[in-house]
Scaffold this motif. Sequence first.
Motif, PDB file in Angstrom:
ATOM      1  N   THR A  13      87.213  43.135 139.758  1.00 54.90           N
ATOM      2  CA  THR A  13      87.772  43.824 138.597  1.00 54.90           C
ATOM      3  C   THR A  13      86.828  43.733 137.400  1.00 54.90           C
ATOM      4  O   THR A  13      87.230  43.967 136.270  1.00 54.90           O
ATOM      5  CB  THR A  13      89.155  43.241 138.218  1.00 54.90           C
ATOM      6  N   SER A  14      85.569  43.438 137.654  1.00 53.31           N
ATOM      7  CA  SER A  14      84.569  43.359 136.586  1.00 53.31           C
ATOM      8  C   SER A  14      84.217  44.762 136.096  1.00 53.31           C
ATOM      9  O   SER A  14      84.571  45.769 136.721  1.00 53.31           O
ATOM     10  CB  SER A  14      83.309  42.674 137.106  1.00 53.31           C
ATOM     11  N   ASP A  15      83.501  44.836 134.981  1.00 57.94           N
ATOM     12  CA  ASP A  15      83.040  46.131 134.471  1.00 57.94           C
ATOM     13  C   ASP A  15      82.176  46.844 135.508  1.00 57.94           C
ATOM     14  O   ASP A  15      82.304  48.054 135.705  1.00 57.94           O
ATOM     15  CB  ASP A  15      82.236  45.946 133.172  1.00 57.94           C
ATOM     16  N   GLY A  87      96.214  43.514 135.860  1.00 55.63           N
ATOM     17  CA  GLY A  87      95.291  43.157 134.783  1.00 55.63           C
ATOM     18  C   GLY A  87      94.064  44.062 134.795  1.00 55.63           C
ATOM     19  O   GLY A  87      93.601  44.518 133.741  1.00 55.63           O
ATOM     20  N   ALA A  88      93.555  44.353 135.990  1.00 53.37           N
ATOM     21  CA  ALA A  88      92.387  45.241 136.104  1.00 53.37           C
ATOM     22  C   ALA A  88      92.726  46.638 135.635  1.00 53.37           C
ATOM     23  O   ALA A  88      91.937  47.277 134.917  1.00 53.37           O
ATOM     24  CB  ALA A  88      91.904  45.273 137.553  1.00 53.37           C
ATOM     25  N   THR A  90      95.063  47.545 133.488  1.00 49.91           N
ATOM     26  CA  THR A  90      95.249  47.516 132.034  1.00 49.91           C
ATOM     27  C   THR A  90      93.904  47.469 131.321  1.00 49.91           C
ATOM     28  O   THR A  90      93.687  48.192 130.346  1.00 49.91           O
ATOM     29  CB  THR A  90      96.126  46.307 131.630  1.00 49.91           C
ATOM     30  N   ARG A  91      92.981  46.620 131.813  1.00 51.03           N
ATOM     31  CA  ARG A  91      91.641  46.550 131.206  1.00 51.03           C
ATOM     32  C   ARG A  91      90.905  47.882 131.355  1.00 51.03           C
ATOM     33  O   ARG A  91      90.252  48.353 130.429  1.00 51.03           O
ATOM     34  CB  ARG A  91      90.816  45.425 131.835  1.00 51.03           C
ATOM     35  N   SER A  94      91.996  50.445 128.803  1.00 50.13           N
ATOM     36  CA  SER A  94      91.791  50.148 127.382  1.00 50.13           C
ATOM     37  C   SER A  94      90.512  50.821 126.885  1.00 50.13           C
ATOM     38  O   SER A  94      89.635  51.185 127.670  1.00 50.13           O
ATOM     39  CB  SER A  94      91.691  48.633 127.165  1.00 50.13           C
ATOM     40  N   LYS A  96      88.005  49.541 125.245  1.00 50.61           N
ATOM     41  CA  LYS A  96      86.859  48.710 125.603  1.00 50.61           C
ATOM     42  C   LYS A  96      86.573  48.793 127.099  1.00 50.61           C
ATOM     43  O   LYS A  96      85.414  48.839 127.517  1.00 50.61           O
ATOM     44  CB  LYS A  96      87.140  47.259 125.182  1.00 50.61           C
ATOM     45  N   GLY A  97      87.638  48.831 127.898  1.00 53.77           N
ATOM     46  CA  GLY A  97      87.472  48.876 129.346  1.00 53.77           C
ATOM     47  C   GLY A  97      86.757  50.121 129.815  1.00 53.77           C
ATOM     48  O   GLY A  97      85.801  50.051 130.589  1.00 53.77           O
ATOM     49  N   ASN A 100      83.124  50.098 128.637  1.00 54.97           N
ATOM     50  CA  ASN A 100      82.302  49.208 129.465  1.00 54.97           C
ATOM     51  C   ASN A 100      82.052  49.802 130.852  1.00 54.97           C
ATOM     52  O   ASN A 100      80.965  49.637 131.412  1.00 54.97           O
ATOM     53  CB  ASN A 100      82.967  47.834 129.594  1.00 54.97           C
ATOM     54  N   THR A 101      83.046  50.486 131.393  1.00 51.44           N
ATOM     55  CA  THR A 101      82.878  51.142 132.691  1.00 51.44           C
ATOM     56  C   THR A 101      81.765  52.184 132.607  1.00 51.44           C
ATOM     57  O   THR A 101      80.868  52.224 133.448  1.00 51.44           O
ATOM     58  CB  THR A 101      84.197  51.798 133.136  1.00 51.44           C
TER      59      THR A 101
END
Length: 191
Positions: A13-15, A87-88, A90-91, A94, A96-97, A100-101
């Motif tokens: 679930t990282s960027d 959580g992934a 939701t991030r 967002s 920021k999410g 970052n992607t």
Amino acid sequence: MCPTFAEDIHRNTSDLSMAKRLRDNYSDLLKHHKNIGWLVWDGTRWKKDQKVAELYAHTIGENIRKEIDWFKKGRKDFNTIEKGLMGAATRAESQKGFENTLKAARTLPGINADDILFDDHPNLYNCLNGTVDLYNGDLLDHNPEKYLTQLCPTNYNPDAEFPMLEKHIRRIMGDDTALSECLKECLDSVK
């Protein structure tokens, strides 16, 4: 020691993982070039479009939520997995999410287009109804692999008439019909 499924979900679930999801879903429609920015294939050309790139990035969270629904079917250890995936999602959704992607995706093979020469086919002219091969006048299908970004806002019509051009030719040829026809034939043969 092998990671558990839940640990594997968390690690993925990282960027960078979100960027790979973006690439896996949209690399045929989405490219990034360091000098141009985000380009999106719109069916006729590669068009610079940051907003559509952002919209594609926004779908990652929705896709993760669909995975959650799929995983719920038949898994007893799903509570732990669901928390990691929620959580992934939701991030990813967002501000920021998705930023970052997109930032992480720019350098991924399949998305990165820094080595691609856009509009590098001087013999191709892109119109609404296809791409004209200027060597032979053939109308070709739009093709994302030609990496064209320009688009003429009209359809190509090989049978179109040009009364203003014909009037101009007659004028510069002193209204001599034979010379006018000769010049038109010469111009028509240059393709």
